[in-house]
Design an enzyme around this catalytic site. Structure first.
Site, PDB file in Angstrom:
ATOM      1  N   GLU A 125       6.811   6.998 -27.163  1.00 42.90           N
ATOM      2  CA  GLU A 125       4.979   7.577 -26.874  1.00 42.90           C
ATOM      3  C   GLU A 125       4.672   8.733 -25.823  1.00 42.90           C
ATOM      4  O   GLU A 125       4.706   9.847 -26.496  1.00 42.90           O
ATOM      5  CB  GLU A 125       3.878   6.056 -26.325  1.00 42.90           C
ATOM      6  CG  GLU A 125       3.209   6.209 -27.820  1.00 42.90           C
ATOM      7  CD  GLU A 125       3.738   5.250 -28.304  1.00 42.90           C
ATOM      8  OE1 GLU A 125       5.236   4.210 -27.391  1.00 42.90           O
ATOM      9  OE2 GLU A 125       3.690   4.726 -29.397  1.00 42.90           O
TER      10      GLU A 125
ATOM     11  N   HIS B 230      -4.529  -4.775 -27.124  1.00 44.92           N
ATOM     12  CA  HIS B 230      -4.675  -3.844 -27.692  1.00 44.92           C
ATOM     13  C   HIS B 230      -6.774  -3.806 -28.109  1.00 44.92           C
ATOM     14  O   HIS B 230      -6.700  -3.037 -29.650  1.00 44.92           O
ATOM     15  CB  HIS B 230      -4.485  -4.514 -29.407  1.00 44.92           C
ATOM     16  CG  HIS B 230      -2.601  -4.717 -28.980  1.00 44.92           C
ATOM     17  ND1 HIS B 230      -1.785  -4.938 -28.615  1.00 44.92           N
ATOM     18  CD2 HIS B 230      -1.698  -3.979 -30.188  1.00 44.92           C
ATOM     19  CE1 HIS B 230      -0.995  -5.476 -28.757  1.00 44.92           C
ATOM     20  NE2 HIS B 230      -0.604  -4.306 -29.649  1.00 44.92           N
TER      21      HIS B 230
END
Lengths: 384, 375
Positions: B104, B173
């Site tokens: 990322e 998450h």
């Protein structure tokens, strides 16, 4: 000894036809490459004078900036490039109009080389409106056309530069982006993430590691389990060279540009260099290295001195001509400084301007009911 | 899940409601006569899922502007982890839909650099939880560069992906990042609700010359909503920074964004049955926040409930309430403004616990009844 059409040998310098000098550089260390940059560099008088002038301007500018900082008219962080000039001048000599550069916070030299001279740099450091970021960026955030800063976060600009290279490839504009960073940044995870994608996509990016041996107070020996930084790209080939020799830098960059133009993907150049100053103006630079070491480099490896010795020794250029350049640099720095000191800051309301390129609304200020209208008064954005 | 969103208003029961000025009767005609859809007024012509709305927004913008490209994990050959980019790689190829390794920080920086150099990247995060790895690039590189360069270098990038709680994916998450990004000057933050929002706002985000954080919701991807003719057109663009009144009302203003809009609309439906007409405002954007819309509504209803799925501490609701306190709107309140938020806990896995950590329509209904002193 004057340069003429005869072949003369002085030390390791050979004089050739056309009054160009052929200079031998140190051999290059290569990794994962079949060939190497040429150790024989050709130097014309014109180029010699230009490189000397550019390096002098940078040296004098950085010295003046250091003095202004101690007088407290420059504030915050200030990272000087004195000693490392050869890298910027040597690379700049190879660049074409479509090429781009991105570097860290040690960016004053690049802003000068790629921008409008000394004054916008000095004015920016003084926070004045004629600064290249109108005083809103400061030492670490200077941008000019094809130069993407000036970046404050160590290593963060390495993926950015890789992205600029992606844009070159996407737009097919034949540009190459050189992404410069230090030995300290070279251990950042995102640097390896950038290498990975650059290699996968064969991006036209040169990773230039300015290894001045110290990341703030931490030497390469203490920071890097593997000290041969040019090999750390693994699948990305690398070259290590003397970053104090402007001609070695130029030849290595020439080789790197050719490598990229042949479509083979990224390449790493490790420039062995040195900074005379500390990491920044807050660091005297003597707690982690000896004064003797600094003096030794100044005496034996100074980039200006190295070039001077070569060109005077061979007669390509006279002492007088170099002295003239020295005076020119001194004068230019003084002029730029005087002009910058006399200039003013932008108005306080501009704190609320140029946050977005497309926003019509209000910006909340410090006081609980104070709002200013957002406006665009700065430069015209380049990516509309 | 294919549900049609049609809300029908029932005649009001005249219960003991404290109403400031306007007599109910004058408005009843207006209120019953209108069959209100969750979307625009034009006659319903098509049902479209949020996923397809996002997909068509990207498709149309990629066709319109060659500089637009998509970069992220699984966006190309996998058709998107949540199938949002389905078909785009097949149509546009490797150059414009780029699969990345799981890095990322690296690929976000690369996308940002490409934006600085004149392209228009859409940088997808598989979820915004993973964007934390890249948050320096989003805030420091993308968000601040325009300001630091005094306007020279703008960064026309869109960061998009699912945000907030999904179902059963637990603590790492499930975080909502709306407040984190809305906090930062230099970024624009959009949090759409339905298909029309997603299409119009994503197109606006892609066309916007500034960095936009586009917070989607995974649970809403498969939900179908009505799309007007206008919304289906290739030039349908919604303004960033403008809220929408999803459901007009008069007794209490309920402000929400993303999934919480659905929660609020369901609550409003139930409240209507008790004679409380709630005005539900869909914020659509978190930065800029459309405070004018909120102020206008509260000056009409005199009551405010902010609903969000994110954590309460320093959240979007906190910001709304603070702004109310500081403005003239404060004097229009009959009751203190309140917030309904996700519980201040990391998201648990077990179903009952998870349910206890997120706002339900019942929570909103109870709060409204309490505020309005209705039994």
């Amino acid at each position: 000894i004057r340069a003429n059409n005869n072949i003369l040998r002085i030390n390791n310098v050979t004089s050739v036809l056309n009054r160009n000098l052929a200079i031998e550089t140190q051999p290059f260390d290569v990794y994962n490459l079949d060939d190497s940059p040429k150790t024989s560099a050709e130097l014309s008088k014109e180029d010699a004078l230009r490189y000397f002038e550019q390096m002098s301007f940078i040296r004098k500018m950085e010295t003046a900036i250091g003095k202004m900082y101690t007088k407290k008219i420059i504030r915050g962080f200030c990272h000087l490039y004195s000693g490392e000039e050869a890298i910027s001048v040597g690379l700049n000599a190879i660049m074409r109009p479509q090429d781009t550069v991105i570097t860290s916070y040690r960016c004053h030299a690049w802003t000068y080389l790629m921008g409008d001279g000394l004054q916008p740099v000095i004015a920016e450091l003084l926070g004045k409106k004629s600064g290249c970021s109108r005083g809103k960026g400061g030492s670490m955030h200077m941008y000019v056309k094809n130069f993407y800063g000036g970046n404050g976060i160590v290593g963060a600009h390495v993926p950015l530069g890789t992205g600029v290279a992606l844009a070159h490839q996407y737009k097919k504009d034949d540009g190459i982006c050189t992404t410069l960073f230090g030995d300290g940044a070279s251990n950042q995870g995102q640097v390896f993430e950038a290498y990975n994608i650059a290699k996968l996509l064969s991006l036209p990016v040169i990773y230039g590691i300015e290894n001045n041996n110290y990341a703030m107070g931490t030497s390469v020996v203490r920071s890097s389990a593997m000290k041969e930084l040019y090999k750390k790209g693994n699948y990305v080939p690398g070259i290590r060279l003397d970053g104090m020799d402007v001609l070695a830098v130029r030849e290595a960059c020439r080789f790197a540009f050719d490598y990229i133009k042949s479509g083979k993907g990224p390449i790493i150049l490790e420039f062995l260099t040195y900074r005379y100053g500390g990491h920044s103006m807050s660091d005297p630079g003597t707690s982690y290295r000896t004064r003797e070491e600094v003096e030794e480099v100044r005496k034996n490896r100074d980039p200006l001195k190295l070039l001077k010795d070569k060109v005077i020794g061979s007669g390509l250029v006279t002492e007088d001509e170099l002295k003239q350049i020295d005076e020119k640099a001194k004068k230019a720095v003084k002029e730029a400084t005087d002009k910058s000191v006399a200039d003013t800051e932008i108005a306080a309301e501009e704190v609320a301007y140029d946050i977005y390129s497309n926003y019509k609304g209000k910006v909340k200020m410090v006081q609980w009911s104070k709002y200013l209208d957002h406006k665009n008064v700065g430069f015209k954005p380049i990516n509309l | 899940m294919h549900r049609c969103r049609i809300f029908q208003l029932t005649p009001l029961n005249m219960v003991n409601i404290s109403i400031k000025s306007m007599p109910l009767l004058a408005n009843i005609n207006k209120v019953i006569a209108r069959r209100t859809f969750a979307t625009s007024k034009a006659a319903a012509t098509k049902q479209m899922t949020v996923r397809d709305a996002l997909n068509s927004a990207m498709d149309e913008e990629m066709e319109r502007d060659e500089r637009v490209f998509i970069i992220g994990e699984e966006v190309a050959q996998y058709d998107g982890a949540y199938k949002v980019t389905r078909g785009l790689w097949k149509k546009y190829g490797d150059k414009r839909v780029i699969d990345t390794p799981i890095t990322e920080m690296g690929f976000t920086g690369i996308a940002t650099g490409a934006a600085m150099a004149g392209l228009r990247p859409i940088c997808e995060f598989m979820t915004f939880n993973f964007a934390m790895q890249a948050i320096d690039q989003i805030i420091n590189s993308a968000g601040k560069t325009f300001y630091m360069s005094a306007g020279r270098v703008n960064v026309p990038i869109v960061f998009r992906g699912p945000n907030g709680a999904a179902a059963g994916v637990a603590a790492q998450h499930s975080q909502c990042y709306g407040a984190w990004y809305a906090h930062c000057p230099g970024l624009k933050v959009v949090s759409p609700y339905n298909s029309e929002d997603c299409k119009g706002l994503l197109k606006a985000a892609i066309r916007d010359p500034d960095p936009v954080v586009f917070l989607e919701n995974e649970i809403l991807y498969g939900v179908q909503y009505t799309m007007s003719d206008q919304a289906l057109s290739k030039d349908f663009v919604l303004p960033i920074g403008k809220a929408k009144i999803e459901r007009p009302g008069k007794h209490v203003t309920i402000i929400a964004h993303s999934k919480a809009v659905e929660t609020s609309l369901e609550a409003a439906k139930e409240l209507a049955g008790k004679g409380i007409e709630a005005e539900v405002i869909n914020l659509r954007s978190l930065r800029p926040l459309d405070f004018d819309a909120i102020a206008k509504s509260v000056s009409k209803t005199n009551h405010l409930i902010s609903v969000e799925q994110g954590w309460p501490t320093c959240g979007i609701g906190s910001e709304i309430l603070a702004r109310i306190m500081e403005s003239e709107t404060f004097f229009h309140l009959d009751q203190p403004a309140i917030r309904i938020t996700g519980a201040d806990v990391p998201m648990p896995y077990a179903k009952t616990l998870e349910a206890a950590a997120l706002p339900t329509p019942k929570d909103v209904v109870e709060a409204a009844k309490k505020l309005l002193k209705v039994k």
